[in-house]
Design a protein around this motif. Structure first.
Motif, PDB file in Angstrom:
ATOM      1  N   LEU A 287      42.276  49.834  37.097  1.00  0.00           N
ATOM      2  CA  LEU A 287      42.316  48.822  38.240  1.00  0.00           C
ATOM      3  C   LEU A 287      40.791  48.875  38.740  1.00  0.00           C
ATOM      4  CD1 LEU A 287      45.772  49.019  39.003  1.00  0.00           C
ATOM      5  CD2 LEU A 287      45.184  47.823  37.295  1.00  0.00           C
ATOM      6  N   GLY A 288      39.742  50.056  38.880  1.00  0.00           N
ATOM      7  CA  GLY A 288      38.827  49.930  39.733  1.00  0.00           C
ATOM      8  C   GLY A 288      37.646  48.711  39.119  1.00  0.00           C
ATOM      9  N   ILE A 289      37.612  49.649  37.953  1.00  0.00           N
ATOM     10  CA  ILE A 289      36.657  48.365  37.142  1.00  0.00           C
ATOM     11  C   ILE A 289      37.302  47.237  37.421  1.00  0.00           C
ATOM     12  CG2 ILE A 289      35.729  48.081  34.811  1.00  0.00           C
ATOM     13  CD1 ILE A 289      35.837  50.462  34.562  1.00  0.00           C
ATOM     14  N   ARG A 290      38.217  46.056  37.049  1.00  0.00           N
ATOM     15  CA  ARG A 290      39.037  45.071  36.883  1.00  0.00           C
ATOM     16  C   ARG A 290      38.838  44.516  38.058  1.00  0.00           C
ATOM     17  NH1 ARG A 290      45.008  44.790  33.579  1.00  0.00           N
ATOM     18  NH2 ARG A 290      43.637  45.628  31.976  1.00  0.00           N
ATOM     19  N   ALA A 291      39.011  45.539  39.471  1.00  0.00           N
ATOM     20  CA  ALA A 291      38.553  44.846  40.918  1.00  0.00           C
ATOM     21  C   ALA A 291      37.518  44.751  41.373  1.00  0.00           C
ATOM     22  CB  ALA A 291      39.658  45.514  41.543  1.00  0.00           C
ATOM     23  N   PHE A 292      36.691  45.825  40.308  1.00  0.00           N
ATOM     24  CA  PHE A 292      35.138  45.555  40.866  1.00  0.00           C
ATOM     25  C   PHE A 292      34.563  44.585  40.359  1.00  0.00           C
ATOM     26  CE2 PHE A 292      30.829  46.695  39.709  1.00  0.00           C
ATOM     27  CZ  PHE A 292      30.233  47.003  40.652  1.00  0.00           C
ATOM     28  N   LYS A 293      35.341  43.877  38.807  1.00  0.00           N
ATOM     29  CA  LYS A 293      34.232  43.461  38.267  1.00  0.00           C
ATOM     30  C   LYS A 293      34.919  41.510  38.792  1.00  0.00           C
ATOM     31  CE  LYS A 293      34.326  44.478  33.394  1.00  0.00           C
ATOM     32  NZ  LYS A 293      35.328  44.866  32.185  1.00  0.00           N
ATOM     33  N   ALA A 294      36.152  41.933  39.878  1.00  0.00           N
ATOM     34  CA  ALA A 294      36.815  40.200  40.092  1.00  0.00           C
ATOM     35  C   ALA A 294      35.978  40.218  41.881  1.00  0.00           C
ATOM     36  CB  ALA A 294      38.419  40.788  40.110  1.00  0.00           C
TER      37      ALA A 294
END
Length: 583
Positions: free
Chosen positions: A290-297
């Motif tokens: 979820l951290g990588i997804r949020a960072f990309k978002a």
């Protein structure tokens, strides 16, 4: 009721505390397991590579980020001190080894093709981005014995493309398209040259002359050609008659993707170390983070990338669906029509490549829209971007070496006398033109680096044990500038290719080699030489007065276009076209 709620509050609080304590224990254990896995892999890598020259890995990525705007030269700086070695370690984050000699490149691309494949998109963020950008096709599908399902898809697409590219009808259509698009470009540049002539003949470094942004023109020329060859769409962005939103989206996605990836290595590496669900569940499961997804978002570059990709995919799907509905589909000659029309025969083919297997079955379904989209976008990055980059660098070299440009024009005048060259003349004649092309490819390879991953442990030719998961790179940019292989290596000398002998593909891996050799290499060489011959019979080119050759450098992209600013903010080649009779 109030008494019940009052009694439950402490219980809820106690439950929350227990949950947090349990997660804390899990988080610590999870991070310890990840750390242990990393340390074991690092220990194995260090043991296997302890005798290989080069620098130790800089896991902070600090030096990489500091040199991101000069990435190709930075790569050369790291490898050049060990240029005589088969294998070289470097500090770029990751378990990476540079395969630096022809023998090493041959080992990777041919001898151990079966276990030297593309990175796992679950672990490698660049291939996550690349697959999102251009889909699952030849550039991104993993091949070899450890990836049988993806290998079958890779082989099926490659086999289909090989059959199409060898059809004489398709080749004749490409020749006609290139000639028409080249003439359109000549018309546009001739008008600029006439305006320059009418304004007086500026001989003092072209001061006051009207320049043309040639890299943009070359990308427009190759994209116009690709649109006609792939879809049968006759667009003319070179003259400005048409605009092409797909080209804007493609180029925007490409640049945003590369800069995002290279500038966020430390951030993604840190998130990969975090416990689930902030970090991934395991090392090859980045999609669970979820951290990588949020960072990309929230990252502006990734937002730009996604916006361009959405536009690009929408436009491409619309073209594919329109083509499927064409009642004259069976009579069309364009690439996608050929894929659809010959799908039945492709589905019946059996694998006979370098690895064992049964290949795609006769019962396999036809090409889906997702497959066709990926095929189109893979061929665009392989066939459009690479040719445009080569044309840009070739004309840059001709502009800063006017005596070489004059020599080339002399050859064209003596052999063509102002007419359009034939296919045979472009392919087999004009040795100086061919030498200019190969010098541009040597000094400015359109794909300056390529990477494979060992899908299992394997032994190199010198006995080095290469552990599974190690990233294996070869660097055409560095190999082409090696003084041990080419005398006066940084100078542009077409004569070194006369008389011409086809270079060893493992020593000159510009078009890859062996089972992964570029299917469109002959088309690309023909396209570049044809346009160059047609332009230089009419026009000469000089670098615009404000352009500084000391600032010109490779751009930050998978395909190596030209950049004319130290901070990578502009990607332009400003040349002044002049009518030859006015020089």
């Amino acid at each position: 009721m109030g008494q019940i709620l009052t009694a439950l509050r402490p219980a809820k609080g106690a439950l929350l505390v227990r949950v947090l304590k349990a997660y804390l224990v899990f988080a610590v254990a999870h991070m310890m397991a990840k750390t242990a896995r990393f340390l074991l892999a690092q220990r194995k890598f260090k043991r296997a590579t302890k005798h290989i020259p080069g620098g130790e890995t800089d896991w902070t990525g600090k030096n990489l980020v500091a040199n991101v705007n000069r990435f190709q030269e930075h790569s050369r700086d790291l490898v050049a001190p060990h240029i005589d070695s088969h294998l070289v370690k470097w500090e770029i984050p990751g378990f990476e080894i540079v395969f630096n000699s022809p023998e090493a490149v041959k080992f990777m691309l041919k001898d151990r093709f079966d276990v030297s494949t593309k990175p796992d998109p679950g672990e490698d963020e660049l291939f996550v981005l690349l697959t999102r950008f251009i889909g699952a096709s030849i550039f991104t599908l993993r091949h070899g014995e450890m990836n049988s399902e993806e290998h079958d898809r890779w082989y099926r697409q490659r086999k289909a493309a090989a059959l199409i590219f060898t059809k004489s009808k398709f080749s004749n259509m490409m020749f006609d398209v290139f000639v028409r698009k080249a003439q359109s470009m000549i018309d546009v540049l001739t008008q600029v040259a006439k305006r320059n002539a009418a304004a007086g003949n500026p001989t003092d470094k072209n001061k006051g002359a009207e320049p043309v942004e040639m890299q943009e023109k070359f990308f427009a020329f190759t994209f116009d050609s690709i649109q006609q060859i792939f879809f049968g769409d006759d667009v003319d962005t070179v003259s400005g008659r048409d605009s092409d939103a797909a080209a804007v989206a493609f180029d925007g996605a490409h640049r945003a993707m590369t800069r995002y990836h290279l500038t966020t290595v430390p951030h993604i590496s840190l998130l990969q170390c975090m416990p689930f669900p902030i970090g991934p569940l395991w090392y090859n499961m980045n999609w669970t983070s979820l951290g990588i997804r949020a960072f990309k978002a929230i990252h502006p570059l990734h937002q730009t990338f996604e916006s361009h990709v959405e536009d690009l995919h929408r436009i491409t799907r619309e073209k594919i669906q329109r083509l499927r509905r064409d009642p004259k589909l069976a009579q069309r000659d364009d690439l996608i029509a050929n894929f659809i029309n010959h799908d039945a025969s492709f589905r019946k083919s059996k694998r006979s490549g370098p690895t064992a297997g049964n290949g795609p079955s006769a019962e396999a379904i036809g090409w889906t829209d997702d497959e066709l989209l990926a095929i189109v976008l893979n061929f665009i990055i392989a066939g459009r971007d690479t040719s445009a980059c080569t044309l840009t660098w070739l004309f840059y070299e001709l502009a800063i070496n006017p005596e070489i440009q004059a020599n080339l024009q002399r050859e064209l005048d003596e052999n063509l006398e102002g007419r359009t060259p034939t296919y045979e003349e472009v392919v087999h004649g004009l040795p100086y033109l061919n030498g200019c092309l190969f010098e541009a490819l040597r000094l400015h390879p359109p794909v300056p680096q390529d990477v494979k991953v060992a899908s299992k442990d394997m032994e190199f030719i010198d006995g080095t044990l290469l552990p599974a998961g190690v990233r294996m790179l070869y660097l055409p940019y560095v190999m082409g500038r090696d003084e041990n292989r080419y005398s006066d290596a940084l100078s542009f000398k077409p004569e070194r290719w006369i008389p011409f002998t086809e270079p060893d593909p493992f020593a000159f891996p510009v078009f890859q080699a062996a089972y992964r050799s570029c299917l469109g290499r002959d088309m690309a060489k023909f396209e570049v030489k044809l346009l160059t011959a047609m332009l230089l019979q009419k026009l000469s080119f000089r670098l615009e007065a404000n352009e500084d050759p000391n600032v010109i450098c490779p751009s930050l992209a998978i395909t190596m276009s030209l950049c004319n600013s130290p901070d990578q903010s502009t990607h332009e080649l400003w040349l002044v076209p002049q009518l030859r009779e006015d020089i």
